[in-house]
Design an enzyme around this catalytic site. Structure first.
Site, PDB file in Angstrom:
ATOM      1  N   LYS A  79       0.852  -1.191   0.000  1.00 21.44           N
ATOM      2  CA  LYS A  79       0.000   0.000   0.000  1.00 21.44           C
ATOM      3  C   LYS A  79       0.886   1.239   0.000  1.00 21.44           C
ATOM      4  CE  LYS A  79      -3.953   2.030   2.489  1.00 21.44           C
ATOM      5  NZ  LYS A  79      -4.833   1.911   3.687  1.00 21.44           N
ATOM      6  N   SER A 154      -9.757   2.084   2.772  1.00 21.10           N
ATOM      7  CA  SER A 154      -8.843   2.808   1.914  1.00 21.10           C
ATOM      8  C   SER A 154      -7.839   1.921   1.177  1.00 21.10           C
ATOM      9  CB  SER A 154      -8.074   3.850   2.731  1.00 21.10           C
ATOM     10  OG  SER A 154      -7.187   3.221   3.640  1.00 21.10           O
ATOM     11  N   SER A 178      -9.962  -0.150   6.993  1.00 17.99           N
ATOM     12  CA  SER A 178      -9.350   0.025   5.675  1.00 17.99           C
ATOM     13  C   SER A 178      -8.679  -1.207   5.086  1.00 17.99           C
ATOM     14  CB  SER A 178      -8.322   1.163   5.721  1.00 17.99           C
ATOM     15  OG  SER A 178      -8.986   2.396   5.658  1.00 17.99           O
TER      16      SER A 178
END
Lengths: 492, 478
Positions: A79, A154, A178
């Site tokens: 990420k 997210s 997330s």
């Protein structure tokens, strides 16, 4: 054999008995990336050439018997809020569009020590704020099960990349859901570890008291393996705990006989989609069949979690994001008349609307005259939530809830309605507020073929217990064997 | 109304840089004077994703300071964030302590012209220093140097117990000496490692309410602090006497004009949005930990002073001056031990050394010679190698071009003339050339002898042994 459909433990096996080389694996993923990325848009930065180069080197080392790491030559996606030395770490923000970290996050060091291969940096909601990955400055990632739907957020890039087979597994981060919510939307496994199990050093902070890095994988076994790699005390993060090093795969017994599962009824109430509810009820039946003792109970305090979460998270974010001031690194406005103007313009132009919204909220709740009513009160409620969870775990080993009240929604359907977007976090935020571990695994598809996720919550540092519960369910239901993402364009 | 009709109320916030080797939240060195941005790392430059780790030495030093000023040490303390934007503050928040400081409720005793007085210490807390802005020599703007960012500080907040610039001066000197004694700060004011924010207000004598205060920030010399306070008192008296009201504001003291200037206006009143730093865990201290630090504290100035009164029979005034600085005090004790003449060492420190320090605005710690060299100087006089007037010249030399006093005397040819023949030659010559004085002496004017000795000293450029001269003149004039 399609290499990109294999789990990491399968890849590992084939690497070990020389059926596959690291280059075979890496190449397969790069090819898959070249095929699917144009539809899915999961990456902010791709590292095809570097990855192939590294794979060749590692193969040589493996052949010479030098590379002894258990995961040497296995690719991964990271990420884009986890710092990687020499590779851009953008947080999907214009603010850090060209930012290259001078150091590796602790978890990245751990991946490097294993000689794993970084395939690229994955898209996300800007600074991890959002639940759909629509708030990325660069691109909207699409859900591999229906390209018109969001992948969740997210960590939407991480979940979509794993679901579409562009990476074998990925790291995400979870502040209020997330990891779990995008895993649920994309039909993969996402684990948020106990607060303090994984070092946050090098994770660009959103809300320091809630953030945790965790795995997003194709199956539960892979999650246990990736957690083995990243867990552990780090002297650079004083909030990381000294806990005994365990092998989480050892907990995967494929047996839940006598396991006490509590089902908090508040998570099945108002706002929950009927199909999601039905799917979860079926999952509960499955657990009963498997010999678990399932009981409904009331976790009344949970209804305050969402408000508590948004106060604490925004307060911490408003302070954490102060460093993006255009002075030392990151975006700086072109023209400014003085220092204040430099700050104002750089931050106005460098941050997107959702980030600004949360900075303003957070600044407000910390400001003098409002602190007691909001931030202090939220901390008190947080203590109550923790107490309630403690009580629940005196009775139950695992709590079972939906991961999200709905399946993945259409791109654009909520991005202009922040409150509705916040409501999507209702099932996951309590777990962060409580500092507990939570895992999301797929438990079915709705009529439109979109994955539904089930969340299992454990007591602090009881990752083994929820991993086993998830693993046992997965072995029984075989979601991954039965369903695959279709990459369909949906009805336009 | 006249100034005498007002009571002055002053409180201080003193920042002292701690003498730890590394910064408060990372392992960068704290040393002063390095090239800009060479003592920095991802943590103290606030790179995204970095986290602070509290340097345990900082807690230890702050607890030492707390114990040395009679504070209660908090066993449950924490770090808070103070949020504001400035280019020298990389995180846009300073990690400080808000509602749970490490130390509280202490006191310091001062001896002023009106007697002994207790000044309350409200609190001592730990925090990080900010960086520095340097103005670009090429006029392109300001440059940020982050070497100082993250250097540990303690902030020592006094009660508003001070009533004059004299008391402020005494309080600061006492505080400085305590911090030096317990070796938590080198207190070099010129390098900014000790600096004070001074809050001044006035009220009519007998009034219960405090007046509105103004704050002068970052003062780092005793002289400016005294001048600034005096100026500010006069200014506030003027404002009130002319029917105005004192505005609560931050002022900047300008050394050159000798005036204070307003720094910011009220619209800019900052809301620092303090909240507990979630990156750091609570600071929990055990009884044993605090007890161990207490045991390790060295003798403090007050106790040394008492010892000097009884052990060395120094006057109260001299003992105060010497113990005001750990460096002077150590110099005194060590040199006395070596030369076995504490009275002489005391005199040197109180008179010549103090005078030079004052004239050159030098801190005692910057004295360029050590106790051995001072002891040697005293011994050279005691042995008659040099006269005390030559010794004064040697001392100046020791300040200017530090080296052993023997070497100075050798190089300069300052060895005292104690050779009887040589002295006799000089005496004969002086007697020959000063017949009037000889006659005066013989007529009973004792003073004439002093004149003759003086002439002989002049003749030898101060090198003749004065005792021998005296003796020999007396013999010749019998």
């Amino acid at each position: 054999m399609d290499i990109t459909e294999l789990t990491v433990h399968e890849l590992q096996e084939k690497l070990k008995n020389k059926e596959l080389s690291s280059l075979d694996i890496t190449k397969a993923y790069v090819d898959r990336m070249n095929e699917k990325e144009k539809d899915v848009q999961a990456f902010v930065t791709t590292l095809e050439e570097e990855a192939l180069e590294q794979a060749k080197k590692i193969d040589e080392e493996i052949n010479k018997g030098e590379a002894t790491g258990e995961f040497a030559g296995i690719p991964i996606g990271i990420k884009d809020n986890i710092c990687t030395k020499g590779v851009k770490t953008t947080c999907s923000s214009r603010m850090l569009e060209n930012f290259v970290s001078p150091y590796d996050a602790t978890v990245v060091e751990k991946l490097n020590n294993e000689k794993m291969i970084n395939l690229g940096k994955l898209n996300m909601d800007e600074f991890a704020m959002g639940g759909s990955t629509e708030y990325s400055y660069f691109k909207k990632t699409r859900n591999p099960w229906n390209l018109n739907k969001v992948p969740g957020g997210s960590s939407g890039g991480s979940a979509a990349a794993v679901a579409s087979g562009m990476v074998p597994w990925a790291l995400g981060s979870d502040t209020g859901g997330s990891i779990r919510q995008p895993a649920s939307f994309c039909g993969v496994v996402g684990l948020k570890p106990t607060y303090g199990l994984v070092s946050r050093y090098g994770l660009v902070a959103f809300a320091s008291s809630l953030d945790q890095i965790g795995p997003i994988t194709k199956d539960v076994y892979d999650s246990a393996m990736l957690l083995n790699i990243i867990a552990g005390h780090d002297e650079r993060d004083t909030t990381s705990k000294e806990v005994e090093k365990v092998d989480y795969t050892k907990y995967l017994k494929d047996n839940v006989k006598g396991l006490k599962i509590g089902v908090p009824k508040e998570f099945f109430g108002e706002g929950i989609n009927e199909e999601v509810k039905a799917s979860l009820e079926k999952a509960i039946e499955t657990y009963k069949e498997l010999g678990a003792e399932v009981e409904e109970f009331s976790l009344d305090i949970a209804k305050y979690s969402l408000a508590t979460y948004y106060i604490i998270a925004c307060a911490e974010a408003s302070s954490n994001l102060g460093r993006f001031d255009g002075i030392r690194y990151g975006y700086r406005a072109k023209d400014f008349k003085d220092l204040k103007d430099l700050y104002r313009k750089s931050r106005s132009e460098g941050f997107g609307p959702e980030v600004k919204r949360r900075i303003i909220l957070g600044t407000y709740v910390l400001s003098s005259g409002y602190y007691d009513a909001y931030y202090k009160k939220a901390q008190q409620v947080r203590t109550l939530v923790m107490n309630e969870f403690n009580k629940a775990f005196q009775k139950y080993d695992v709590l079972l809830t939906p991961t999200s009240p709905t399946v993945a929604f259409d791109i654009g359907s909520k991005s202009n309605n922040p409150l509705e977007m916040y409501l999507a976090d209702i099932c996951t935020v309590s777990v962060n507020i409580g500092g507990l571990p939570g895992i999301s695994i797929p438990c079915g598809l709705d009529k439109e073929g979109m994955p539904i996720g089930m969340q299992l919550i454990g007591n602090k540092f009881q990752e083994g217990t929820i991993l086993n519960a998830a693993y046992t369910f997965e072995q029984k239901t075989k979601f991954r064997e039965n369903y695959k993402p279709t990459f369909r364009k949906g009805e336009e | 109304m006249a100034r005498e009709d007002y009571e002055v109320v002053i409180g201080l916030e003193v920042h002292a840089e701690l003498a730890t080797k590394t910064k408060i939240f990372c392992s960068c060195p704290t040393s002063f004077g390095a090239a800009p941005n060479t003592h920095i790392c991802p943590i103290c430059t606030a790179m995204p994703g970095t986290l602070p780790v509290l340097n345990e030495k900082v807690v230890e030093y702050a607890v030492r300071a707390g114990l040395a000023t009679d504070c209660t040490i908090s066993q449950d303390s924490k770090n808070d964030r103070k949020n504001y934007f400035y280019p020298d503050l990389p995180k846009a928040y300073q990690i400080s302590q808000y509602d749970k400081p490490l130390c509280e409720h202490g006191k310091i005793e001062i001896d002023s012209s009106t007697g002994r007085k207790t000044i309350g210490i409200t609190r001592i807390h730990i925090e990080e220093d900010a960086g520095k802005l340097n103005h670009d020599e090429f006029g392109r703007g300001s440059l940020v140097d982050l070497n100082r960012a993250g250097v540990p500080l303690i902030e020592i907040v006094s009660e508003p117990d001070l009533r004059s610039s004299e008391e402020v001066d005494l309080y600061l000197r006492k505080l400085k000496s305590i911090l030096e004694y317990i070796e938590v700060s080198d207190c070099k004011m010129q390098e900014g490692s000790l600096r004070a924010d001074v809050n001044v207000s006035i009220r009519k004598k007998g009034a219960k309410e405090y007046g509105t205060r103004t704050e002068m920030k970052n003062m780092n010399s005793f002289r400016s602090i005294t001048r600034a306070i005096e100026y500010e008192i006069d200014r506030q008296v003027d404002v009130i006497d002319n029917g105005g009201v004192v505005e609560q504001e931050t002022l900047r003291w300008d050394e050159v004009s000798g005036k204070t200037f307003s720094m910011r206006d009220k619209e800019d009143a900052q809301d620092y949005r303090y909240f507990p730093d979630p990156d750091l865990v609570a600071i929990k201290l055990s009884d044993e930990y605090i007890e161990n630090i207490k045991k390790s504290l060295p003798e403090l100035p007050e106790s040394r002073k008492q010892r000097y009164l009884t052990e060395y029979h120094l006057s109260e005034k001299d003992a105060n001056i010497i113990t005001s600085s750990k460096y002077l005090s150590d110099l005194f004790e060590e040199a006395s031990k070596i030369c076995n003449n504490p009275k002489a060492v005391n005199n040197w420190i109180i008179s010549d050394i103090s005078r030079i320090l004052n004239e050159t605005e030098m801190e005692p710690v910057a004295i360029p010679f050590d106790s051995k060299q001072l002891a040697k100087l005293v011994m050279l006089i005691d042995k008659g190698t040099i006269s005390s007037s030559i010794a004064k010249k040697v001392l100046v030399e020791m300040f200017e071009h530090p080296r052993d006093p023997e070497d100075i005397i050798d190089e300069k040819g300052w060895v005292q003339i104690s050779d009887e023949g040589a002295i006799r030659d000089v005496v004969s010559k002086v007697l020959e050339n000063n017949s009037q004085s000889v006659a005066d002496y013989k007529a009973g004017k004792e003073k004439a002898l002093g004149y003759l000795v003086g002439q002989a000293m002049k003749e030898t450029r101060g090198k003749a042994n004065p005792q021998m001269l005296n003796k020999m003149f007396k013999e010749e004039l019998k």
